[in-house]
Write a protein that holds these residues in place. Structure first.
Motif, PDB file in Angstrom:
ATOM      1  N   GLU A  44     -13.457  -5.705  41.284  1.00 26.77           N
ATOM      2  CA  GLU A  44     -12.690  -5.934  40.054  1.00 26.77           C
ATOM      3  C   GLU A  44     -12.512  -7.424  39.838  1.00 26.77           C
ATOM      4  OE1 GLU A  44      -9.157  -3.539  40.376  1.00 26.77           O
ATOM      5  OE2 GLU A  44     -10.270  -1.753  39.705  1.00 26.77           O
ATOM      6  N   PHE A  45     -12.406  -7.798  38.581  1.00 23.71           N
ATOM      7  CA  PHE A  45     -12.158  -9.215  38.292  1.00 23.71           C
ATOM      8  C   PHE A  45     -11.283  -9.342  37.059  1.00 23.71           C
ATOM      9  CE2 PHE A  45     -16.134  -8.164  36.119  1.00 23.71           C
ATOM     10  CZ  PHE A  45     -15.936  -8.668  34.849  1.00 23.71           C
TER      11      PHE A  45
ATOM     12  N   LEU B 295     -14.544 -14.795  40.614  1.00 26.33           N
ATOM     13  CA  LEU B 295     -15.535 -14.004  41.336  1.00 26.33           C
ATOM     14  C   LEU B 295     -16.897 -14.587  41.006  1.00 26.33           C
ATOM     15  CD1 LEU B 295     -16.480 -11.559  42.987  1.00 26.33           C
ATOM     16  CD2 LEU B 295     -16.326 -10.187  40.909  1.00 26.33           C
ATOM     17  N   PHE B 296     -17.578 -15.097  42.036  1.00 32.59           N
ATOM     18  CA  PHE B 296     -18.857 -15.778  41.823  1.00 32.59           C
ATOM     19  C   PHE B 296     -19.953 -15.067  42.605  1.00 32.59           C
ATOM     20  CE2 PHE B 296     -21.660 -19.608  42.786  1.00 32.59           C
ATOM     21  CZ  PHE B 296     -22.270 -19.592  41.535  1.00 32.59           C
TER      22      PHE B 296
ATOM     23  N   ASN C  64     -13.619 -14.028  34.060  1.00 30.91           N
ATOM     24  CA  ASN C  64     -13.570 -14.967  35.189  1.00 30.91           C
ATOM     25  C   ASN C  64     -14.570 -14.604  36.297  1.00 30.91           C
ATOM     26  OD1 ASN C  64     -12.306 -12.818  36.339  1.00 30.91           O
ATOM     27  ND2 ASN C  64     -10.254 -13.707  36.263  1.00 30.91           N
ATOM     28  N   MET C  65     -15.655 -13.888  35.879  1.00 23.92           N
ATOM     29  CA  MET C  65     -16.735 -13.544  36.810  1.00 23.92           C
ATOM     30  C   MET C  65     -18.018 -14.226  36.352  1.00 23.92           C
ATOM     31  SD  MET C  65     -19.675 -11.538  37.249  1.00 23.92           S
ATOM     32  CE  MET C  65     -19.686 -10.612  35.742  1.00 23.92           C
ATOM     33  N   ALA C  66     -18.760 -14.803  37.280  1.00 16.41           N
ATOM     34  CA  ALA C  66     -20.068 -15.374  36.932  1.00 16.41           C
ATOM     35  C   ALA C  66     -21.128 -14.812  37.859  1.00 16.41           C
ATOM     36  CB  ALA C  66     -20.036 -16.891  37.007  1.00 16.41           C
TER      37      ALA C  66
ATOM     38  N   GLY D 120     -11.819  -6.566  34.440  1.00 16.05           N
ATOM     39  CA  GLY D 120     -13.238  -6.209  34.449  1.00 16.05           C
ATOM     40  C   GLY D 120     -13.655  -5.625  35.783  1.00 16.05           C
ATOM     41  N   LYS D 121     -14.862  -5.122  35.789  1.00 19.42           N
ATOM     42  CA  LYS D 121     -15.383  -4.484  36.998  1.00 19.42           C
ATOM     43  C   LYS D 121     -16.885  -4.736  37.050  1.00 19.42           C
ATOM     44  CE  LYS D 121     -15.471   0.187  37.767  1.00 19.42           C
ATOM     45  NZ  LYS D 121     -14.954   1.552  37.703  1.00 19.42           N
TER      46      LYS D 121
END
Ligand SMILES: [Zn+2]
Ligand SMILES: [Zn+2]
Ligand SMILES: [Zn+2]
Length: 263
Positions: free
Chosen positions: A262-263, A197-198, A174-176, A2-3
């Motif tokens: 990116e994530f 990635l937070f 895995n990004m919030a 993801g991005k």
């Protein structure tokens, strides 16, 4: 993979703030210019906009974005919804209504703010929305692909409080991403387990009634334990980008407009 692209990282008034001559508002570093907070998330072939503030038009033009699959809204405040009239551009090219995912309370506010888009007899050319109701339970965005198959994207909302107002943060993969929070209930932190990635809002150093201060945001970052953390929704009181980089812990950085991760 993801991005995320930060379209705006400023608090409700943006930076520079009208009429302010502080060192942040007059800084020549482009990273100190902060439009109202919004982010573009690209994941599994979807392009999703988180919030659609008053700088939406400028943000779409700057990043050369010609289409989106949906807008998901964290809450109803104007700095997060004030650009929705300009969704008309997407209506024009798609020749269909545009999907917006929001809680019921947010939809009530949109129906007042953009009453002309919801009236029975619409003036030609007004925006056309399809409202999808969400709450704190995971939801799925579906789209049709050119070969008529469908593709889905799962999003997990996180219940956050903005003073007393219940609002949403979102986890995608895995990004919030959490904006405008001043409190996260302990049980909601479980939804952030394993996030790599937070992103969290921080308005200033001193305590604030409706937004996390820097010490409060750092405490949540510590609890979540993500390897990469970025701050957003920053006010001029937080200082210049460069100054912030110098004082933040190693795993925490201030985001800035145009930053892509990116994530
Ligand atoms: Zn805000
Ligand atoms: Zn200022
Ligand atoms: Zn707000």
């Amino acid at each position: 993979m993801g991005k995320i692209t930060f379209l705006g990282t400023g608090t409700s008034q943006g930076i520079p703030m009208i009429g302010c001559s502080c060192k942040v508002c007059t800084s020549s570093d482009p990273k100190d210019n902060r439009l109202r907070t919004s982010a573009l998330v690209e994941h599994n072939g979807f392009r999703i906009l988180i919030d659609c503030g008053p700088d939406f038009r400028q943000q779409m033009l700057r990043e050369n974005i010609s289409d989106l699959d949906a807008v998901i809204l964290t809450h109803q405040h104007k700095d997060h919804t004030g650009g929705l009239d300009d969704i008309r551009a997407f209506n024009y090219f798609r020749k269909e209504a545009f999907p917006i995912y929001a809680e019921e309370i947010v939809q009530e506010s949109l129906k007042m703010e953009y009453y002309y888009a919801f009236s029975e007899y619409k003036y030609p050319g007004v925006p056309d929305y399809i409202l999808h109701t969400i709450d704190e339970k995971p939801f799925t965005i579906t789209k049709k692909l050119p070969d008529n198959s469908t593709s889905t994207l799962e999003i997990t909302p996180i219940r956050v409080f903005h003073y007393r107002l219940p609002i949403l943060g979102f986890r995608i993969g895995n990004m919030a991403y959490i904006t405008d929070g001043s409190r996260i209930p302990e049980e909601e932190l479980a939804k952030l387990k394993g996030v790599e990635l937070f992103i969290i809002n921080t308005v200033r150093h001193e305590k604030h009634i409706s937004h996390f201060s820097l010490p409060e945001a750092l405490e949540i970052i510590r609890k979540v334990g993500a390897p990469r953390n970025f701050l957003t929704h920053m006010s001029h009181q937080l200082g210049r980008h460069e100054e912030l980089c110098a004082i933040l812990p190693e795993k925490v950085k201030p985001a800035y407009d145009g930053l892509t991760l990116e994530f």
